[in-house]
Each structure stands twice: as C-alpha cells, then as structure tokens.
Write a protein that holds these residues in place. Structure first.
Motif, short mmCIF file in Angstrom:
data_model
loop_
_atom_site.label_atom_id
_atom_site.label_comp_id
_atom_site.label_asym_id
_atom_site.label_seq_id
_atom_site.Cartn_x
_atom_site.Cartn_y
_atom_site.Cartn_z
N SER A 108 1.91 4.41 -6.00
CA SER A 108 3.10 3.78 -6.61
C SER A 108 3.96 2.97 -5.38
CB SER A 108 3.93 4.76 -7.23
OG SER A 108 3.34 5.65 -8.15
N PHE A 109 3.91 3.50 -4.35
CA PHE A 109 4.68 2.71 -3.38
C PHE A 109 3.94 1.56 -2.69
CE2 PHE A 109 7.16 6.29 -4.42
CZ PHE A 109 8.43 6.08 -4.34
N PRO A 110 4.28 0.41 -2.65
CA PRO A 110 3.47 -0.82 -2.07
C PRO A 110 3.18 -0.55 -0.45
CG PRO A 110 5.13 -1.67 -3.35
CD PRO A 110 5.45 -0.09 -3.19
N LEU A 111 3.99 0.07 0.23
CA LEU A 111 4.02 0.17 1.71
C LEU A 111 3.70 1.76 2.19
CD1 LEU A 111 6.88 -2.18 3.14
CD2 LEU A 111 4.38 -2.68 2.67
N SER A 112 3.32 2.62 1.35
CA SER A 112 2.77 3.61 1.69
C SER A 112 1.23 3.70 2.20
CB SER A 112 2.99 4.86 0.57
OG SER A 112 2.02 4.42 -0.70
N THR A 113 0.72 4.26 3.10
CA THR A 113 -0.35 4.34 3.70
C THR A 113 -1.38 5.11 3.20
OG1 THR A 113 -0.18 5.76 5.54
CG2 THR A 113 0.63 3.79 5.87
N ILE A 114 -2.69 5.22 3.23
CA ILE A 114 -3.78 5.83 2.44
C ILE A 114 -3.68 7.30 3.38
CG2 ILE A 114 -5.64 5.17 4.44
CD1 ILE A 114 -7.49 5.25 1.76
N HIS A 115 -3.34 7.13 4.67
CA HIS A 115 -3.25 8.65 5.41
C HIS A 115 -2.10 9.55 4.84
CE1 HIS A 115 -3.88 4.98 8.12
NE2 HIS A 115 -5.08 5.88 8.52
N SER A 116 -1.37 9.04 4.07
CA SER A 116 -0.56 10.22 3.44
C SER A 116 -1.18 10.94 2.33
CB SER A 116 0.66 9.14 2.63
OG SER A 116 -0.05 8.79 1.59
N MET A 117 -2.37 10.73 2.16
CA MET A 117 -2.90 11.81 1.17
C MET A 117 -3.84 12.81 1.88
SD MET A 117 -4.15 9.33 -2.10
CE MET A 117 -5.31 8.42 -0.99
N ALA A 118 -3.99 12.46 3.51
CA ALA A 118 -4.80 13.44 4.15
C ALA A 118 -4.35 15.03 4.20
CB ALA A 118 -5.12 12.95 5.57
N HIS A 119 -5.27 15.83 4.14
CA HIS A 119 -4.95 17.36 4.32
C HIS A 119 -5.41 18.06 5.53
CE1 HIS A 119 -2.71 17.43 0.32
NE2 HIS A 119 -3.43 16.58 -0.01
N SER A 120 -6.30 17.31 6.03
CA SER A 120 -6.96 17.92 7.31
C SER A 120 -7.50 16.82 8.18
CB SER A 120 -8.26 18.61 6.80
OG SER A 120 -9.13 17.65 6.45
N SER A 121 -7.56 17.07 9.36
CA SER A 121 -8.18 15.94 10.35
C SER A 121 -9.27 15.56 9.96
CB SER A 121 -8.47 16.65 11.70
OG SER A 121 -9.46 18.09 11.78
N ALA A 122 -10.50 16.25 9.15
CA ALA A 122 -11.61 15.46 8.68
C ALA A 122 -11.34 14.65 7.75
CB ALA A 122 -12.72 16.67 8.04
N ASP A 123 -10.35 14.88 6.82
CA ASP A 123 -9.89 14.07 5.82
C ASP A 123 -9.32 12.79 6.39
OD1 ASP A 123 -10.31 15.64 3.62
OD2 ASP A 123 -8.35 16.36 2.96
N GLN A 167 -10.08 11.29 9.13
CA GLN A 167 -11.06 10.73 10.01
C GLN A 167 -11.77 10.01 8.62
OE1 GLN A 167 -13.55 13.09 12.30
NE2 GLN A 167 -11.97 13.85 13.34
N PHE A 168 -12.17 10.69 7.54
CA PHE A 168 -12.72 9.92 6.71
C PHE A 168 -11.94 8.82 6.05
CE2 PHE A 168 -12.95 9.44 1.87
CZ PHE A 168 -14.25 9.05 1.60
N LEU A 169 -10.51 9.05 5.72
CA LEU A 169 -9.78 8.04 5.22
C LEU A 169 -9.39 6.60 6.24
CD1 LEU A 169 -6.90 10.14 3.56
CD2 LEU A 169 -8.84 8.89 2.22
#
Length: 260
Positions: free
Chosen positions: A137-152, A154-156
């Motif tokens: 919803s927020f234009p400048l929020s980053t994809i990393h905000s959805m990560a829940h682990s270090s593996a996530d 790295q993938f993102l």
C-alpha cells in the motif's frame, strides 16, 4: 487428510502422539485447513504438495525432533517464511531459549489452553498480513519489510535485484526470475505467494511501481520518462496501475513530495 480449502490458511501439525493430533485438529479445523503427521519424515512431503501457512510441532519426537525440524524449515530458503510454533513438556527459560534459537516464532509449554494456541496462531498470521498490506500500500516501503528471517531477507534481496536489473524490460516474467534465482517456477510461485500474497507477475508490477515512486521522489524525470524506465509501454497504463496500487495518481504523489 482434509481437502485444502482455498479460503483457509493451511496448518501442518506434527506430533508423534495421535491423541494430541486429533485434539488439535478437532480444535482448529473450523478455522483452518489442518494437515497432520506423526513424524517429520511423514510431514516433509506436504511442503511439496500444499501451500503451508504455519507449522505446529512437538519438540520431543523420535528420529528427528521438533528443534531439528524447525531448524530445517528456517534454514531452507524455500520454506523459511513459514512461521513455526513449538510445543513442549519442557519447562523453564533455558528450554524456551533453545527453541527460539532455532528460529521458532512461538514456544508453548504443555499443558496449554486451546485458547492460548488460537491466539498465538492468529497473532502470527495477522502480523504477516499487516506487513504485506504495508508493503503493497505504501509507495516507498521496501520489500525487506516482509522478511521474517535471514533466509527470507537473502531471498527477497536476490529477487528484488533481479527484478530491478530487468525493470525496463516489458517481457520480464516468472520464467526469467526462475532462471536467474535457480528456483523452479512452482517453488518460486509458492514462496512469493506465501510471503507477499501475490503472484510473481503481481510482485513484478508492484516493484515497477515502487521504483517509479523512487524516481518521482527524486524529481529528476517526467512521468512519461519514468513510465518507460520502469517497463510500461504506455504512460496512461502506468498512471492507472499506480492509482490502483497506491490510491493516488503519479502526479498527486509528485505534488506531495514537492510540498514536503
């Protein structure tokens, strides 16, 4: 095994005690699609067959225990996004720390109340939903905000890099992502759907729009120039997509940035 219901989250419960499995299934199946297994070995095939939303596992099990199982999930880039709740008869802080060190998202001591477990599940799922909503919803929020682990993370990071590197290519699709990330298309679809609640194609579009917001915030390029830079064939189509995703037009977003 219950048939998967598309409108329900799918929870995998692993415990070598069949009575506990039956109890938990009976308690949770009204709200969730429940899959059960009496060992980690029997549980593993479900990850290939189903879209698992959350795992509940006992710790004390023969062969592979719950701590090892949790570590397997959290260290696997294809599964690391899945929240894990560990159940154990062990009491005390050291036992809890041991579980959390393996990446568990919650740790519940036996005996526990069904209500407590229900609340833990609901909190974990709602937290992930809030993060997805914030990202989309927020234009400048980053994809990393959805990560829940270090593996996530790295993938993102890798996923984002591939998309951005090919941002001006209108033909960027899941085939290219799959090839660049060395992940099969079905696995990539499951991973992105689980983390972002989007298809790969939808995530590509959102990433294009978010990059366009960065360009707009820089105030160096025209809206038409930006639409081409992020891979849209038409500035009009770009404007419609931006409006639909973020609830405002590119020009309004630009004006807001200028006034700040």
């Amino acid at each position: 095994m219950q048939a998967t219901a598309t409108h329900k989250h799918t929870i995998l419960i692993v415990d070598d005690n069949t009575e506990i499995l039956e109890f938990l299934q009976d308690d949770l199946e009204e709200q969730y699609t429940i899959l059960t297994a009496t060992s980690v070995k029997k549980a593993l095939p479900y990850f290939e067959q189903e879209m698992i939303t959350l795992v509940i596992s006992d710790i004390l099990m023969p062969e592979t225990d719950g701590l090892e199982f949790c570590c397997m999930i959290k260290s696997n880039i294809e599964l690391s996004h899945i929240p894990v709740i560990l159940l154990t008869a062990k009491n005390g802080v050291p036992a809890k720390i041991e579980g959390l060190e393996q990446g568990a998202d919650a740790y519940i001591e036996k005996p526990f109340s069904p209500e407590h477990l229900q609340v833990q599940i609901a909190n974990l799922l709602s937290n992930r939903h809030r993060l997805r909503s914030y990202f989309s919803s927020f234009p400048l929020s980053t994809i990393h905000s959805m990560a829940h682990s270090s593996a996530d993370e790295q993938f993102l990071n890798k996923l984002h890099q591939v998309i951005v590197q090919h941002l001006d290519d209108p033909d960027l699709d899941v085939d290219l992502l799959s090839t660049k990330l060395f992940i099969s298309k079905p696995t990539l679809y499951r991973k992105i759907k689980s983390i972002a609640d989007m298809t790969p194609g939808e995530l590509i579009t959102v990433t294009r729009l978010k990059k366009s917001a960065e360009y707009l915030a820089e105030q160096k390029y025209s809206i038409t120039e930006i639409s081409v830079m992020v891979g849209f064939n038409s500035a009009t189509h770009f404007g419609r997509c931006f409006q639909k995703q973020f609830g405002m037009s590119p020009s309004k977003f630009l004006i807001q940035g200028q006034s700040e």
